[in-house]
Write a protein that holds these residues in place. Structure first.
Motif, PDB file in Angstrom:
ATOM      1  N   VAL A  93       7.568  -8.802  12.080  1.00 38.03           N
ATOM      2  CA  VAL A  93       6.484  -9.654  12.576  1.00 38.03           C
ATOM      3  C   VAL A  93       5.184  -8.864  12.452  1.00 38.03           C
ATOM      4  CG1 VAL A  93       5.582 -10.962  14.539  1.00 38.03           C
ATOM      5  CG2 VAL A  93       8.059 -10.665  14.283  1.00 38.03           C
ATOM      6  N   PHE A  94       4.206  -9.423  11.773  1.00 38.47           N
ATOM      7  CA  PHE A  94       2.881  -8.796  11.716  1.00 38.47           C
ATOM      8  C   PHE A  94       1.859  -9.821  11.257  1.00 38.47           C
ATOM      9  CE2 PHE A  94       5.128  -7.724   7.745  1.00 38.47           C
ATOM     10  CZ  PHE A  94       4.235  -8.118   6.751  1.00 38.47           C
ATOM     11  N   GLY A  95       0.587  -9.505  11.450  1.00 38.62           N
ATOM     12  CA  GLY A  95      -0.490 -10.387  11.028  1.00 38.62           C
ATOM     13  C   GLY A  95      -1.829  -9.741  11.336  1.00 38.62           C
ATOM     14  N   TYR A  96      -2.701  -9.661  10.346  1.00 33.27           N
ATOM     15  CA  TYR A  96      -3.973  -8.962  10.534  1.00 33.27           C
ATOM     16  C   TYR A  96      -5.130  -9.769   9.962  1.00 33.27           C
ATOM     17  CZ  TYR A  96      -1.235  -5.105  12.138  1.00 33.27           C
ATOM     18  OH  TYR A  96      -0.374  -4.338  12.887  1.00 33.27           O
ATOM     19  N   LEU A  97      -6.270  -9.616  10.626  1.00 35.01           N
ATOM     20  CA  LEU A  97      -7.522 -10.247  10.216  1.00 35.01           C
ATOM     21  C   LEU A  97      -8.555  -9.179   9.915  1.00 35.01           C
ATOM     22  CD1 LEU A  97      -7.706 -12.903  13.083  1.00 35.01           C
ATOM     23  CD2 LEU A  97      -6.903 -13.310  10.735  1.00 35.01           C
ATOM     24  N   ASP A  98      -9.527  -9.515   9.066  1.00 34.81           N
ATOM     25  CA  ASP A  98     -10.623  -8.582   8.816  1.00 34.81           C
ATOM     26  C   ASP A  98     -11.775  -8.856   9.782  1.00 34.81           C
ATOM     27  OD1 ASP A  98     -11.997 -10.816   7.838  1.00 34.81           O
ATOM     28  OD2 ASP A  98     -11.712 -10.268   5.732  1.00 34.81           O
ATOM     29  N   GLU A  99     -12.896  -8.192   9.577  1.00 31.26           N
ATOM     30  CA  GLU A  99     -14.027  -8.323  10.508  1.00 31.26           C
ATOM     31  C   GLU A  99     -14.562  -9.746  10.576  1.00 31.26           C
ATOM     32  OE1 GLU A  99     -17.040  -5.540   9.465  1.00 31.26           O
ATOM     33  OE2 GLU A  99     -15.808  -3.766   9.882  1.00 31.26           O
ATOM     34  N   ALA A 100     -14.390 -10.502   9.500  1.00 31.03           N
ATOM     35  CA  ALA A 100     -14.908 -11.874   9.457  1.00 31.03           C
ATOM     36  C   ALA A 100     -13.910 -12.887  10.007  1.00 31.03           C
ATOM     37  CB  ALA A 100     -15.287 -12.235   8.029  1.00 31.03           C
ATOM     38  N   GLY A 101     -12.741 -12.410  10.462  1.00 30.36           N
ATOM     39  CA  GLY A 101     -11.730 -13.325  10.960  1.00 30.36           C
ATOM     40  C   GLY A 101     -10.920 -13.984   9.864  1.00 30.36           C
ATOM     41  N   LEU A 102     -10.966 -13.406   8.668  1.00 34.68           N
ATOM     42  CA  LEU A 102     -10.186 -13.886   7.537  1.00 34.68           C
ATOM     43  C   LEU A 102      -8.941 -13.012   7.389  1.00 34.68           C
ATOM     44  CD1 LEU A 102     -13.162 -14.372   5.047  1.00 34.68           C
ATOM     45  CD2 LEU A 102     -12.083 -16.100   6.518  1.00 34.68           C
ATOM     46  N   PRO A 103      -7.920 -13.484   6.674  1.00 34.35           N
ATOM     47  CA  PRO A 103      -6.721 -12.657   6.524  1.00 34.35           C
ATOM     48  C   PRO A 103      -7.055 -11.358   5.809  1.00 34.35           C
ATOM     49  CG  PRO A 103      -6.671 -14.536   5.012  1.00 34.35           C
ATOM     50  CD  PRO A 103      -7.800 -14.771   5.964  1.00 34.35           C
ATOM     51  N   ASP A 104      -6.578 -10.249   6.352  1.00 35.70           N
ATOM     52  CA  ASP A 104      -6.835  -8.934   5.771  1.00 35.70           C
ATOM     53  C   ASP A 104      -5.809  -8.701   4.659  1.00 35.70           C
ATOM     54  OD1 ASP A 104      -7.222  -6.244   5.175  1.00 35.70           O
ATOM     55  OD2 ASP A 104      -7.868  -5.794   7.225  1.00 35.70           O
ATOM     56  N   ILE A 105      -6.151  -9.128   3.464  1.00 37.83           N
ATOM     57  CA  ILE A 105      -5.203  -9.133   2.357  1.00 37.83           C
ATOM     58  C   ILE A 105      -4.702  -7.735   1.995  1.00 37.83           C
ATOM     59  CG2 ILE A 105      -4.830  -9.784  -0.046  1.00 37.83           C
ATOM     60  CD1 ILE A 105      -5.045 -12.135   1.959  1.00 37.83           C
ATOM     61  N   PRO A 106      -5.552  -6.714   1.903  1.00 36.02           N
ATOM     62  CA  PRO A 106      -5.025  -5.387   1.566  1.00 36.02           C
ATOM     63  C   PRO A 106      -4.000  -4.882   2.581  1.00 36.02           C
ATOM     64  CG  PRO A 106      -7.386  -5.443   1.200  1.00 36.02           C
ATOM     65  CD  PRO A 106      -7.035  -6.708   1.910  1.00 36.02           C
ATOM     66  N   VAL A 107      -4.246  -5.132   3.862  1.00 34.48           N
ATOM     67  CA  VAL A 107      -3.301  -4.701   4.900  1.00 34.48           C
ATOM     68  C   VAL A 107      -2.003  -5.483   4.786  1.00 34.48           C
ATOM     69  CG1 VAL A 107      -2.855  -4.712   7.391  1.00 34.48           C
ATOM     70  CG2 VAL A 107      -5.048  -3.877   6.504  1.00 34.48           C
ATOM     71  N   LEU A 108      -2.100  -6.789   4.653  1.00 33.96           N
ATOM     72  CA  LEU A 108      -0.903  -7.616   4.557  1.00 33.96           C
ATOM     73  C   LEU A 108      -0.090  -7.267   3.311  1.00 33.96           C
ATOM     74  CD1 LEU A 108      -2.459 -11.045   5.589  1.00 33.96           C
ATOM     75  CD2 LEU A 108      -0.990  -9.585   6.992  1.00 33.96           C
ATOM     76  N   ALA A 109      -0.785  -7.024   2.195  1.00 39.31           N
ATOM     77  CA  ALA A 109      -0.075  -6.686   0.966  1.00 39.31           C
ATOM     78  C   ALA A 109       0.648  -5.356   1.090  1.00 39.31           C
ATOM     79  CB  ALA A 109      -1.061  -6.651  -0.202  1.00 39.31           C
ATOM     80  N   ALA A 110       0.011  -4.372   1.752  1.00 38.06           N
ATOM     81  CA  ALA A 110       0.639  -3.062   1.925  1.00 38.06           C
ATOM     82  C   ALA A 110       1.873  -3.154   2.803  1.00 38.06           C
ATOM     83  CB  ALA A 110      -0.361  -2.085   2.517  1.00 38.06           C
ATOM     84  N   LEU A 111       1.791  -3.909   3.892  1.00 37.29           N
ATOM     85  CA  LEU A 111       2.942  -4.067   4.778  1.00 37.29           C
ATOM     86  C   LEU A 111       4.050  -4.873   4.099  1.00 37.29           C
ATOM     87  CD1 LEU A 111       1.129  -4.689   8.165  1.00 37.29           C
ATOM     88  CD2 LEU A 111       2.534  -2.711   7.571  1.00 37.29           C
ATOM     89  N   ASN A 112       3.655  -5.911   3.364  1.00 35.01           N
ATOM     90  CA  ASN A 112       4.648  -6.702   2.646  1.00 35.01           C
ATOM     91  C   ASN A 112       5.413  -5.835   1.648  1.00 35.01           C
ATOM     92  OD1 ASN A 112       5.641  -9.550   1.826  1.00 35.01           O
ATOM     93  ND2 ASN A 112       5.010  -8.644  -0.116  1.00 35.01           N
ATOM     94  N   GLU A 113       4.708  -4.927   1.002  1.00 39.05           N
ATOM     95  CA  GLU A 113       5.366  -4.014   0.065  1.00 39.05           C
ATOM     96  C   GLU A 113       6.297  -3.059   0.801  1.00 39.05           C
ATOM     97  OE1 GLU A 113       4.256  -0.686  -3.378  1.00 39.05           O
ATOM     98  OE2 GLU A 113       2.669  -1.790  -2.334  1.00 39.05           O
TER      99      GLU A 113
END
Length: 236
Positions: A93-113
């Motif tokens: 279970v995880f989920g991250y947002l960036d400063e603008a409240g948008l999905p933090d794609i680099p973080v999500l991609a790293a965890l997904n990997e």
């Protein structure tokens, strides 16, 4: 149609066994519930996985909030996720947002990997997103996040009671197969028994409880009887 899923928050093996005895289908394993749930220890993961034979989704969250502090914290969490897999964790279970409240794609991609091949839930960060529909469609457009199969949401940062209209709308969009609405919608965050009948009527089939599974709320242990009340209402 299979029976609705009931997911229960567990803090340790005792909670896990009680939740399974009451009829839980799945666990969300966390530590530090006073911080809204953080990553549990490797020892706890090993004990819980050994204690039950239902799926266990392990929280990957080093601190309260929905933003990653920086690259060092991300690398540490990725390393921890790999260590937790060695202890038997196979869902997360995880989920991250960036400063603008948008999905933090680099973080999500790293965890997904880091958890490649495992199924995972994007948790209630969606309830704090600047654009929840945009978040769903952005993540759906990324073909390299195949493990994402569930959104845990109350429909509102203020809980299910305030998010019912959003939940109803998203359930309908899921039924039509709209892009971004493929992952299962799991309702949690202030969920009460009185909410369940109308959510079931909308076709929602996954429910998540924490304090409601315990006598006296978070001050008590998971109680099989309390879990059983929810299991009975959901059927099965």
């Amino acid at each position: 149609m299979s029976r609705p899923i009931l997911e229960v928050i567990a803090l340790d093996a005792e909670d896990a066994r009680a939740a399974q005895a009451g009829g839980a289908d799945r666990l969300e394993l966390v530590s530090a519930i006073e911080e809204d749930g953080l990553t549990p220890s490797r020892e706890t993961v090993a004990r819980v996985v050994a204690a039950v034979d239902i799926p266990v989704r392990v929280m990957l969250r080093p601190a309260n909030g929905f933003r990653m502090a920086g690259q060092r914290e991300l690398e540490s969490l990725c390393a921890e996720s790999r260590a937790l897999r060695e202890e038997g964790a196979s869902e997360f279970v995880f989920g991250y947002l960036d400063e603008a409240g948008l999905p933090d794609i680099p973080v999500l991609a790293a965890l997904n990997e880091a958890v490649a091949g495992c199924r995972w839930t994007y948790h209630r960060a969606i309830d704090r997103a600047a654009d929840r529909d945009g978040l769903r469609k952005r993540l759906a457009s990324l073909g390299d996040l195949p493990g994402l199969d569930t959104y845990l949401t109350a429909g509102s940062a203020d809980g299910v009671g305030s998010g019912l209209d959003v939940l109803r709308s998203e359930a309908r969009r899921s039924r039509t197969g709209e892009p971004g609405y493929g992952p299962r919608l799991m309702v949690g965050g202030g969920l009460q028994l009185r909410h369940v009948p109308e959510l079931l009527a909308e076709g929602l089939d996954a429910f998540h409880i924490g304090g409601a599974a315990r006598r006296g709320g978070w001050s008590g242990r998971v109680d099989p009887g309390e879990v059983g009340v929810w299991r009975g209402l959901l059927g099965g």
